[in-house]
Design a protein around this motif. Structure first.
Motif, PDB file in Angstrom:
ATOM      1  N   LYS A 169       0.824  -1.220   0.000  1.00  0.00           N
ATOM      2  CA  LYS A 169       0.000   0.000   0.000  1.00  0.00           C
ATOM      3  C   LYS A 169       0.855   1.265   0.000  1.00  0.00           C
ATOM      4  N   ALA A 170       1.978   1.209   0.695  1.00  0.00           N
ATOM      5  CA  ALA A 170       2.858   2.382   0.744  1.00  0.00           C
ATOM      6  C   ALA A 170       3.432   2.688  -0.634  1.00  0.00           C
ATOM      7  N   LYS A 171       3.825   1.647  -1.363  1.00  0.00           N
ATOM      8  CA  LYS A 171       4.377   1.841  -2.711  1.00  0.00           C
ATOM      9  C   LYS A 171       3.314   2.395  -3.652  1.00  0.00           C
ATOM     10  N   ILE A 172       2.081   1.903  -3.526  1.00  0.00           N
ATOM     11  CA  ILE A 172       0.988   2.412  -4.362  1.00  0.00           C
ATOM     12  C   ILE A 172       0.736   3.890  -4.053  1.00  0.00           C
ATOM     13  N   THR A 173       0.714   4.241  -2.767  1.00  0.00           N
ATOM     14  CA  THR A 173       0.518   5.641  -2.372  1.00  0.00           C
ATOM     15  C   THR A 173       1.619   6.522  -2.960  1.00  0.00           C
ATOM     16  N   GLU A 174       2.839   6.002  -2.926  1.00  0.00           N
ATOM     17  CA  GLU A 174       3.995   6.727  -3.451  1.00  0.00           C
ATOM     18  C   GLU A 174       3.839   6.993  -4.956  1.00  0.00           C
ATOM     19  N   ILE A 175       3.440   5.960  -5.676  1.00  0.00           N
ATOM     20  CA  ILE A 175       3.268   6.090  -7.133  1.00  0.00           C
ATOM     21  C   ILE A 175       2.162   7.093  -7.459  1.00  0.00           C
ATOM     22  N   ILE A 176       1.040   6.989  -6.746  1.00  0.00           N
ATOM     23  CA  ILE A 176      -0.085   7.891  -7.011  1.00  0.00           C
ATOM     24  C   ILE A 176       0.279   9.338  -6.686  1.00  0.00           C
ATOM     25  N   SER A 177       1.154   9.529  -5.720  1.00  0.00           N
ATOM     26  CA  SER A 177       1.538  10.893  -5.329  1.00  0.00           C
ATOM     27  C   SER A 177       2.322  11.612  -6.421  1.00  0.00           C
ATOM     28  N   VAL A 178       2.882  10.847  -7.358  1.00  0.00           N
ATOM     29  CA  VAL A 178       3.700  11.433  -8.423  1.00  0.00           C
ATOM     30  C   VAL A 178       2.830  12.057  -9.531  1.00  0.00           C
ATOM     31  N   ILE A 179       1.553  11.689  -9.602  1.00  0.00           N
ATOM     32  CA  ILE A 179       0.680  12.239 -10.656  1.00  0.00           C
ATOM     33  C   ILE A 179       0.605  13.756 -10.513  1.00  0.00           C
ATOM     34  N   PRO A 180       0.915  14.498 -11.588  1.00  0.00           N
ATOM     35  CA  PRO A 180       0.825  15.964 -11.501  1.00  0.00           C
ATOM     36  C   PRO A 180      -0.611  16.407 -11.202  1.00  0.00           C
ATOM     37  N   GLU A 181      -0.738  17.380 -10.324  1.00  0.00           N
ATOM     38  CA  GLU A 181      -2.057  17.873  -9.925  1.00  0.00           C
ATOM     39  C   GLU A 181      -2.885  18.310 -11.137  1.00  0.00           C
ATOM     40  N   GLU A 182      -2.222  18.950 -12.113  1.00  0.00           N
ATOM     41  CA  GLU A 182      -2.969  19.488 -13.262  1.00  0.00           C
ATOM     42  C   GLU A 182      -3.571  18.389 -14.140  1.00  0.00           C
ATOM     43  N   TRP A 183      -3.037  17.183 -14.058  1.00  0.00           N
ATOM     44  CA  TRP A 183      -3.626  16.074 -14.826  1.00  0.00           C
ATOM     45  C   TRP A 183      -4.902  15.547 -14.186  1.00  0.00           C
ATOM     46  N   LEU A 184      -5.136  15.931 -12.947  1.00  0.00           N
ATOM     47  CA  LEU A 184      -6.301  15.432 -12.211  1.00  0.00           C
ATOM     48  C   LEU A 184      -7.462  16.423 -12.227  1.00  0.00           C
ATOM     49  N   THR A 185      -7.271  17.539 -12.935  1.00  0.00           N
ATOM     50  CA  THR A 185      -8.336  18.539 -13.002  1.00  0.00           C
ATOM     51  C   THR A 185      -9.014  18.512 -14.365  1.00  0.00           C
ATOM     52  N   GLU A 186     -10.327  18.643 -14.349  1.00  0.00           N
ATOM     53  CA  GLU A 186     -11.119  18.698 -15.580  1.00  0.00           C
ATOM     54  C   GLU A 186     -12.190  19.766 -15.398  1.00  0.00           C
ATOM     55  N   GLU A 187     -12.732  20.255 -16.511  1.00  0.00           N
ATOM     56  CA  GLU A 187     -13.747  21.301 -16.423  1.00  0.00           C
ATOM     57  C   GLU A 187     -15.011  20.807 -15.709  1.00  0.00           C
ATOM     58  N   ASP A 188     -15.474  19.633 -16.105  1.00  0.00           N
ATOM     59  CA  ASP A 188     -16.706  19.098 -15.502  1.00  0.00           C
ATOM     60  C   ASP A 188     -16.361  18.037 -14.452  1.00  0.00           C
ATOM     61  N   MET A 189     -15.644  18.450 -13.429  1.00  0.00           N
ATOM     62  CA  MET A 189     -15.124  17.501 -12.451  1.00  0.00           C
ATOM     63  C   MET A 189     -16.222  16.934 -11.562  1.00  0.00           C
ATOM     64  N   GLU A 190     -16.247  15.604 -11.490  1.00  0.00           N
ATOM     65  CA  GLU A 190     -17.160  14.950 -10.545  1.00  0.00           C
ATOM     66  C   GLU A 190     -16.445  14.700  -9.228  1.00  0.00           C
ATOM     67  N   LEU A 191     -15.112  14.560  -9.293  1.00  0.00           N
ATOM     68  CA  LEU A 191     -14.315  14.346  -8.086  1.00  0.00           C
ATOM     69  C   LEU A 191     -13.192  15.375  -8.035  1.00  0.00           C
ATOM     70  N   THR A 192     -12.767  15.728  -6.842  1.00  0.00           N
ATOM     71  CA  THR A 192     -11.616  16.619  -6.697  1.00  0.00           C
ATOM     72  C   THR A 192     -10.336  15.836  -6.999  1.00  0.00           C
ATOM     73  N   PRO A 193      -9.217  16.524  -7.274  1.00  0.00           N
ATOM     74  CA  PRO A 193      -7.956  15.816  -7.473  1.00  0.00           C
ATOM     75  C   PRO A 193      -7.610  14.878  -6.316  1.00  0.00           C
ATOM     76  N   GLY A 194      -7.852  15.326  -5.079  1.00  0.00           N
ATOM     77  CA  GLY A 194      -7.570  14.482  -3.914  1.00  0.00           C
ATOM     78  C   GLY A 194      -8.431  13.227  -3.891  1.00  0.00           C
ATOM     79  N   GLU A 195      -9.698  13.381  -4.254  1.00  0.00           N
ATOM     80  CA  GLU A 195     -10.606  12.223  -4.307  1.00  0.00           C
ATOM     81  C   GLU A 195     -10.180  11.248  -5.404  1.00  0.00           C
ATOM     82  N   LYS A 196      -9.676  11.798  -6.509  1.00  0.00           N
ATOM     83  CA  LYS A 196      -9.214  10.915  -7.593  1.00  0.00           C
ATOM     84  C   LYS A 196      -7.976  10.135  -7.159  1.00  0.00           C
ATOM     85  N   ARG A 197      -7.052  10.804  -6.481  1.00  0.00           N
ATOM     86  CA  ARG A 197      -5.870  10.068  -5.977  1.00  0.00           C
ATOM     87  C   ARG A 197      -6.317   8.923  -5.067  1.00  0.00           C
TER      88      ARG A 197
END
Length: 259
Positions: free
Chosen positions: A206-234
């Motif tokens: 689980k720690a390794k998965i958390t580490e990998i997910i933390s590397v995703i750039p914040e701007e890739w997790l944002t969309e105009e019609d967002m159903e989830l926040t970037p944090g919720e997507k992580r």
């Protein structure tokens, strides 16, 4: 703080499009003087394909498989202004900002299931990795594998994690297995699935998965019609991968049965 380091480079020259790829990736040169295959944020599946590419590549590396180095690539707006091809011009225009690159393996040969080599243990790991990330794009028709320096290399994980194309119902994917494994190009060679599943369980937690997910750039997790926040997507990516990891023995059995 993540121990995973993904370098960031700037694109300095657009060399040529790779038209065999549906999303029209390109070979480019970066400011570190290396060549990369650039995956564009402005392509069909957009930033989600880049996230899948990033997660798939980092997981593959974590379990000891060969993947070209993954880098973040800055693209400025000057390239679209000098590109004569309208289709490519639009792609460059919509991809200004942070994209994803894979180190270009010069002289690599596309894996051919009839003649190429792949050792059974690596094949078993690849099959299980693709079951974990639901990669539907490693078939005989489109192997997304290369032979380079007599070794097997994995490329193109952009079609993985397809649950993120349906955020409204993403939890429906948590209990599912991966029936598509029956079409996997390496399934016939995967003769060490139980051993490979143990290996993967030791390499990823689980720690390794958390580490990998933390590397995703914040701007890739944002969309105009967002159903989830970037944090919720992580959190969703973490929950999905942890659920699959908990099922790795089930996934290994499903692959064995498909053989």
């Amino acid at each position: 703080m993540s121990n995973i380091e993904v370098r960031t480079v700037d694109v300095v020259q657009y060399l040529k499009p790779l038209r065999e790829g549906g999303s029209l990736p390109a070979i480019v040169e970066a400011d570190d003087e290396f060549l990369y295959v650039l995956k564009f944020r402005g392509a069909g599946q957009g930033k989600k394909a880049l996230i899948a590419e990033l997660i798939g590549g980092l997981l593959a590396k974590a379990i000891g498989l060969n993947v070209p180095e993954v880098v973040f690539m800055n693209l400025d707006d000057s390239f679209s202004k000098t590109e004569p091809d309208e289709e490519i011009q639009d792609l460059l225009k919509f991809s200004v900002g942070l994209n994803l690159g894979l180190h270009f393996l010069s002289g690599a040969i596309t894996y051919d299931p009839l003649v190429s080599e792949a050792d059974s243990y690596s094949a078993s790991k690849v099959v299980l990795l693709d079951s974990l990330i639901n990669n539907i794009d490693r078939t005989a028709k489109n192997t997304n594998l290369l032979n380079w320096n007599r070794e097997l290399w994995l490329i193109d994980h952009g079609a993985s994690l397809y649950f993120h194309h349906n955020w409204k119902n993403w939890r429906d994917y948590l209990p599912r297995t991966f029936p598509n494994v029956k079409d996997h190009v390496l399934l016939a060679k995967a003769n060490h699935l139980p051993e490979a599943s143990l290996d993967i369980r030791e390499a990823i937690d689980k720690a390794k998965i958390t580490e990998i997910i933390s590397v995703i750039p914040e701007e890739w997790l944002t969309e105009e019609d967002m159903e989830l926040t970037p944090g919720e997507k992580r959190s969703a990516y973490q929950e999905f991968l942890n659920a699959k990891l908990d099922k790795i023995d089930v996934l290994a059995k499903e692959a064995l049965d498909a053989k």
